[in-house]
Design a protein around this motif. Structure first.
Motif: not given
Length: 734
Positions: A550-578
């Motif tokens: 969950t991301l909450k903004s108090k900025a005055e303009r839209p911002k693009t946030v890159l959410i980082e999550q650890p990558f585990n090669s044993e798991f396959t990404l289901v959602a989002p698709a990519k």
């Protein structure tokens, strides 16, 4: 508090540092250099692996001897890497003082000077030598017999002990008090010479900081020679300045602009005067091997074979046959001014070329064949023109145009094999033990502002970041980078190496206008499929993980946030698709957060987990559980049910056979009891006859039981064999 940079402070700084670092060789602006070397340094190439390639060059005439002095720690690198070239002559063997331990070397001399010895001890070592001793006005010549102490009388009859030297002269044996001798001269020329050499060698052992390597060249006339070698050097470093934003009313925003400064240190013992400097971004493998220290192989000491003379023997009579046991013992790259133009210099006799190889100097004095123009350097080579951008923007009150116009990069870039090389375009003057900042990058560059949120950092606030795309055509070596946003200091960042065309994210400040929260991971397992293959039941489950952001903004303009999550090669990404992008260790998902609102992201990953169950080893109840499941195919269910039935039938036959064997064993125990009782009875008694009848009946029953047990065991074996053959032939996938 906002830190602003003002033009009257910042504008003069850039050219001042650049001029100080790289003045033309003709201008004498530094302190007086060290005495000139016979072969002065012409080129230095610094690597990021802790070494540098140094090339020296100069003119010699005829048969020439050129001494070069190095630090002792450099000698191993010199011996490993030194290359010598003579333009129209021949290179002869280079010589240097061996590094044998001085004590070992001194042992080769007739007089041992390894210890601090007195005069009597020195004279005792040269017994038999011929000497001349000056005593007062006369000189005595003779051979040394020896040195002794003697008690002599002095005034008032007080004894005095002194050393006297006994000599054999032409007149006979005499002695001389050493305390009365003025001079003692060794008349043996060889002995006198060795004594002086030993003392000279002893003196050299006190200075272990410098060593001399002497180069020898043979030829006729005046000609150019070169010597190149690799030696230890400090790493050259890079630091960057990145100007972001900046816009005037009615005008487009200024393009982002980057400056790169190379930090170079001359820690050698020699000034760099008018040298060509190259900076290579790469890490060639380099090591030190002790080639300077003499190595001696330990050898066994074998005593000389000595055969003893036989003793006389006597031979007695034979009283005993005792034997005597006898034990046996074993013995145990650049152009030199006045020599060649830009390109390569060739040995006219051998056809070997020096300097640029593989499209660039690479900092090495290469030995290559003829080739074309080696000066082509790609889009970033040659003189870089001053870049004037658009309408400019704020940089502490200074326009972007002024920032670009005030600095010109003093290096051109080119590939050097698998590495990248910055060639400083002007001659460099840098005194020993001094350092310089040299501008090597001054170009517009593509950037994109983003925000990075990583919950593993422990902070609820993300980081302001900028994605830098390397459009300079140069290899940007990693280093610290200072960012200015719309003329204001924005923060510092650490940048990794960026090859041309690649991009990197650099974060430089905490963004307090965005808050992030992570929930999870929440995990679950579900069985997905069963398959039967060659007697093995394979049960595949799916493990599912779900993480909510969950991301909450108090900025005055839209911002693009890159959410980082650890990558585990044993798991396959289901959602989002990519994922938006993926590194070796992280997923990154881009989420645009409108001003004053919240956005959510759910990341789902799955991995299959397989369990193998051997049908013939598994519990029958486990097989029955899977055979009665309704969520598998009818074919697999029927097959498993048949397997369970046939396995149960085989087990029932085995149980029946085991029951027969148990009855046989019980009957055998009873027969033993009867036979023991019969041994104590009269054979004519009624009980004895009864026991005989019982044994007869049991023997008949035993014979029947053994036959039935054997039949049951065979039936069970045949049933298992048929079941195994049946199961091994099946391949059923649900």
């Amino acid at each position: 508090m906002r830190m602003r940079l003002y033009p009257q402070l910042f504008l003069p700084l850039l050219p001042l540092v650049a001029i100080t670092a790289c003045l033309p060789a003709s201008q004498k602006v530094f302190a007086q250099a060290a005495p000139p070397s016979p072969l002065p340094v012409r080129q230095v190439t610094l690597f990021t692996s802790g070494v540098s390639y140094v090339e020296r060059g100069g003119e010699v005439e005829g048969n020439a001897t050129v001494p070069l002095t190095f630090r002792t720690a450099q000698i191993n690198d010199i011996l490993k890497s030194m290359v010598l070239l003579d333009e129209r002559g021949k290179v002869q063997p280079a010589t240097y003082a061996a590094r044998d331990p001085i004590g070992r070397t001194l042992q080769a001399f007739s007089i041992d000077v390894t210890q601090n010895m007195s005069l009597p001890e020195i004279l005792a070592q040269v017994r038999g030598a011929k000497v001349a001793i000056d005593v007062g006005e006369k000189s005595i010549t003779g051979q040394i017999i020896g040195v002794e102490t003697r008690v002599v009388a002095v005034q008032d009859n007080k004894p005095f002990v002194t050393h006297v030297l006994n000599l054999l002269t032409e007149s006979g044996i005499t002695w001389v008090r050493l305390d009365s001798a003025n001079y003692i001269r060794l008349l043996d020329e060889r002995l006198n010479r060795e004594f002086r050499e030993a003392l000279g060698l002893l003196a050299t052992g006190t200075d272990d900081q410098r060593r001399t390597v002497t180069l020898h060249f043979s030829g006729d006339g005046r000609r150019q020679v070169r010597v190149g070698y690799v030696t230890e050097s400090p790493l050259w470093k890079m630091s960057y300045r990145l100007l972001l934003g900046g816009k005037k009313a009615g005008q487009p925003a200024a393009k982002p602009y980057m400056q790169g400064w190379a930090l170079v240190e001359n820690t050698s013992d020699e000034d760099w005067n008018g040298i060509r400097l190259s900076l290579v971004s790469g890490r060639p493998i380099s090591f030190i091997q002790d080639l300077y220290q003499p190595l001696y192989l330990p050898r066994p000491v074998v005593p000389v074979d000595v055969v003893a003379s036989p003793y006389p023997q006597t031979h007695g009579g034979n009283l005993d046959e005792a034997q005597r046991r006898v034990a046996a013992y074993d013995v145990d790259n650049s152009a030199i001014p006045g020599v060649a133009t830009d390109g390569e210099t060739r040995d006219r006799k051998s056809g070997l070329a020096m300097g640029r190889g593989g499209g660039g100097r690479g900092g090495a004095m290469g030995l290559t064949g003829p080739r074309g123009d080696a000066g082509a350097a790609g889009p970033a080579a040659g003189n870089q023109p001053k870049v004037y951008g658009g309408a400019g923007g704020g940089f502490g009150g200074m326009t972007a145009d002024a920032a670009r116009a005030s600095l010109e990069a003093q290096a051109s870039g080119q590939n050097a094999g698998e590495q990248f090389e910055y060639n400083i375009k002007t001659s460099v003057n840098l005194p020993r033990q001094q350092a310089a900042m040299i501008p090597v990058v001054s170009q517009d560059i593509e950037t994109e502002k983003v925000v990075i949120y990583n919950a593993d950092t422990g902070s609820k606030f993300p980081l302001n970041a900028v994605r830098i795309k390397n459009t300079t055509g140069l290899h940007l070596k990693g280093g610290p980078i200072t960012l200015f946003d719309e003329g204001v200091y924005a923060g510092d960042a650490k940048m990794e190496d960026i090859p041309p065309g690649d991009s990197r994210l650099v974060s430089y400040a905490v963004d307090l206008t965005i808050e992030g929260e992570r929930q999870g991971p929440n995990g679950s397992q579900t069985e997905t499929s069963l398959s039967l293959k060659h007697g093995v039941l394979i049960v595949t489950r799916r493990e599912r993980q779900e993480i909510k952001y969950t991301l909450k903004s108090k900025a005055e303009r839209p911002k693009t946030v890159l959410i980082e999550q650890p990558f585990n090669s044993e798991f396959t990404l289901v959602a989002p698709a990519k994922a938006t992008e993926r590194t070796a260790n992280l997923y990154r998902f881009a989420v645009t957060v409108p001003p004053g609102k919240s956005e959510k992201l759910t990341v789902v990953t799955e991995r299959p987990i397989s369990q193998s169950i051997a049908i013939f080893d598994a519990d029958l109840n486990t097989l029955a559980y899977y055979a009665n499941r309704k969520d598998i195919s009818q074919k697999l269910r029927d097959t498993l049910q048949q397997v369970v039935q046939r396995r149960r039938a085989a087990l029932e036959l085995q149980a029946q056979a085991a029951a027969k064997d148990a009855e046989i064993a019980a009957m055998g125990t009873d027969q033993d009891r009867i036979r023991k009782n019969m041994a104590a009875l009269d054979k004519m008694s009624a009980l004895y006859k009864r026991y005989v009848t019982d044994l007869d009946r049991q023997e008949t029953r035993l014979q029947t039981l053994r036959q039935e047990a054997a039949t049951l065991r065979k039936q069970a074996f045949d049933a298992e064999r048929e079941l195994r053959t049946y199961v091994d032939s099946l391949t059923i996938t649900d």
